[in-house]
Design an enzyme around this catalytic site. Structure first.
Site, mmCIF file in Angstrom:
data_model
loop_
_atom_site.group_PDB
_atom_site.id
_atom_site.type_symbol
_atom_site.label_atom_id
_atom_site.label_comp_id
_atom_site.label_asym_id
_atom_site.label_seq_id
_atom_site.Cartn_x
_atom_site.Cartn_y
_atom_site.Cartn_z
ATOM 1 N N ASP A 80 0.856 -1.176 0.000
ATOM 2 C CA ASP A 80 0.000 0.000 0.000
ATOM 3 C C ASP A 80 0.896 1.231 0.000
ATOM 4 O O ASP A 80 2.118 1.120 -0.173
ATOM 5 C CB ASP A 80 -0.978 -0.031 1.182
ATOM 6 C CG ASP A 80 -0.340 0.224 2.544
ATOM 7 O OD1 ASP A 80 0.911 0.342 2.627
ATOM 8 O OD2 ASP A 80 -1.090 0.296 3.529
ATOM 9 N N HIS A 81 0.320 2.388 0.202
ATOM 10 C CA HIS A 81 1.079 3.644 0.159
ATOM 11 C C HIS A 81 2.198 3.691 1.203
ATOM 12 O O HIS A 81 3.267 4.215 0.930
ATOM 13 C CB HIS A 81 0.135 4.839 0.332
ATOM 14 C CG HIS A 81 -0.743 4.730 1.541
ATOM 15 N ND1 HIS A 81 -1.885 3.936 1.554
ATOM 16 C CD2 HIS A 81 -0.651 5.270 2.769
ATOM 17 C CE1 HIS A 81 -2.450 4.024 2.748
ATOM 18 N NE2 HIS A 81 -1.716 4.822 3.505
ATOM 19 N N CYS B 30 3.076 -3.135 4.191
ATOM 20 C CA CYS B 30 2.238 -2.000 4.585
ATOM 21 C C CYS B 30 2.819 -1.451 5.883
ATOM 22 O O CYS B 30 3.868 -1.911 6.340
ATOM 23 C CB CYS B 30 0.759 -2.365 4.695
ATOM 24 S SG CYS B 30 0.231 -3.343 6.110
ATOM 25 N N GLY B 31 2.175 -0.469 6.465
ATOM 26 C CA GLY B 31 2.731 0.180 7.649
ATOM 27 C C GLY B 31 3.053 -0.775 8.777
ATOM 28 O O GLY B 31 4.172 -0.828 9.281
ATOM 29 N N GLY C 174 -2.537 -5.559 8.265
ATOM 30 C CA GLY C 174 -3.627 -5.536 7.294
ATOM 31 C C GLY C 174 -3.391 -6.470 6.125
ATOM 32 O O GLY C 174 -4.280 -7.236 5.740
ATOM 33 N N HIS D 273 9.195 -23.768 9.722
ATOM 34 C CA HIS D 273 8.178 -24.438 10.521
ATOM 35 C C HIS D 273 6.763 -24.305 9.971
ATOM 36 O O HIS D 273 5.918 -25.163 10.256
ATOM 37 C CB HIS D 273 8.184 -23.904 11.953
ATOM 38 C CG HIS D 273 9.439 -24.238 12.689
ATOM 39 N ND1 HIS D 273 9.564 -24.025 14.048
ATOM 40 C CD2 HIS D 273 10.624 -24.762 12.282
ATOM 41 C CE1 HIS D 273 10.774 -24.409 14.436
ATOM 42 N NE2 HIS D 273 11.435 -24.859 13.386
ATOM 43 N N ARG E 297 6.814 0.560 8.718
ATOM 44 C CA ARG E 297 6.979 1.601 9.748
ATOM 45 C C ARG E 297 7.803 1.122 10.945
ATOM 46 O O ARG E 297 8.074 1.911 11.850
ATOM 47 C CB ARG E 297 5.617 2.102 10.200
ATOM 48 C CG ARG E 297 4.899 2.871 9.101
ATOM 49 C CD ARG E 297 3.610 3.492 9.567
ATOM 50 N NE ARG E 297 3.021 4.263 8.484
ATOM 51 C CZ ARG E 297 1.730 4.282 8.190
ATOM 52 N NH1 ARG E 297 0.878 3.583 8.920
ATOM 53 N NH2 ARG E 297 1.286 4.997 7.191
ATOM 54 N N ARG F 149 8.149 -33.167 11.146
ATOM 55 C CA ARG F 149 7.232 -32.971 12.270
ATOM 56 C C ARG F 149 6.280 -31.801 12.059
ATOM 57 O O ARG F 149 5.240 -31.711 12.698
ATOM 58 C CB ARG F 149 8.006 -32.793 13.575
ATOM 59 C CG ARG F 149 8.836 -31.519 13.635
ATOM 60 C CD ARG F 149 9.737 -31.502 14.880
ATOM 61 N NE ARG F 149 10.650 -30.391 14.845
ATOM 62 C CZ ARG F 149 10.481 -29.259 15.527
ATOM 63 N NH1 ARG F 149 9.425 -29.092 16.302
ATOM 64 N NH2 ARG F 149 11.381 -28.302 15.456
ATOM 65 N N ARG G 95 0.999 -30.239 11.269
ATOM 66 C CA ARG G 95 0.489 -28.944 11.724
ATOM 67 C C ARG G 95 0.125 -28.054 10.526
ATOM 68 O O ARG G 95 -0.944 -27.449 10.504
ATOM 69 C CB ARG G 95 1.546 -28.235 12.561
ATOM 70 C CG ARG G 95 1.914 -28.996 13.798
ATOM 71 C CD ARG G 95 3.143 -28.410 14.462
ATOM 72 N NE ARG G 95 3.622 -29.339 15.479
ATOM 73 C CZ ARG G 95 4.879 -29.454 15.839
ATOM 74 N NH1 ARG G 95 5.806 -28.709 15.276
ATOM 75 N NH2 ARG G 95 5.203 -30.301 16.772
#
Length: 147
Positions: free
Chosen positions: A12-13, A69-70, A74, A102, A113, A136, A140
């Site tokens: 993003d910006h 992004c910052g 998000g 993992h 940021r 292993r 998961r």
């Protein structure tokens, strides 16, 4: 061509300048890139870039993804809405290594940021050069997309 060498990159910006620097850096590392935007520092909505990038990685048109992004929250939340995506928010190279080893992460999310461009480069280099350990961890990881 080996699609694992194709890297999807988007921001993003707040992450635009990092995206541009990382795009050049991954080329220096021997990878190709597909830029999913944004293309300026003008305010935009991160899902507009995170969704198409995630679709490209999920479909295997691109080997891995880099989202910036910052805070990286998000883009990570958005990317992880896709069943075939394991997006990891990484703020240092140690976390990036563990995300690959993992969790078999296929998208790295970088908080512009909170890290320097040099730290972001180390995160990307580590992410792209670290292999999934399997073993292993397979059980998961296989449970992540089950719903």
């Amino acid at each position: 061509m080996d699609t694992l060498k194709n890297i999807a990159i988007g921001a993003d910006h707040a992450g635009y300048e990092y995206k541009e620097a990382l795009k050049n850096y991954i080329h220096e590392l021997g990878f190709t890139s597909k830029d999913f935007g944004t293309h300026s520092t003008e305010s935009v909505d991160y899902p507009d870039f995170a969704h198409p990038l995630s679709e490209a990685v999920e479909s295997k048109a691109q080997g891995f993804g880099i989202l910036i992004c910052g805070s990286a929250n998000g883009v990570a939340i958005t990317a992880n809405k896709h069943q075939g995506i394991r997006a990891a928010l990484c703020w240092n190279k140690e976390v990036a290594a563990l995300a690959r080893q993992h969790n078999n992460a296929n998208v790295v999310c970088i908080p512009a940021r909170f890290v320097t461009i040099e730290e972001a480069k180390e995160i990307v280099k580590t992410f792209l050069s670290t292999a999934y350990e399997g073993g292993r961890h397979d059980n998961r990881v296989n449970k992540i997309s089950t719903c």
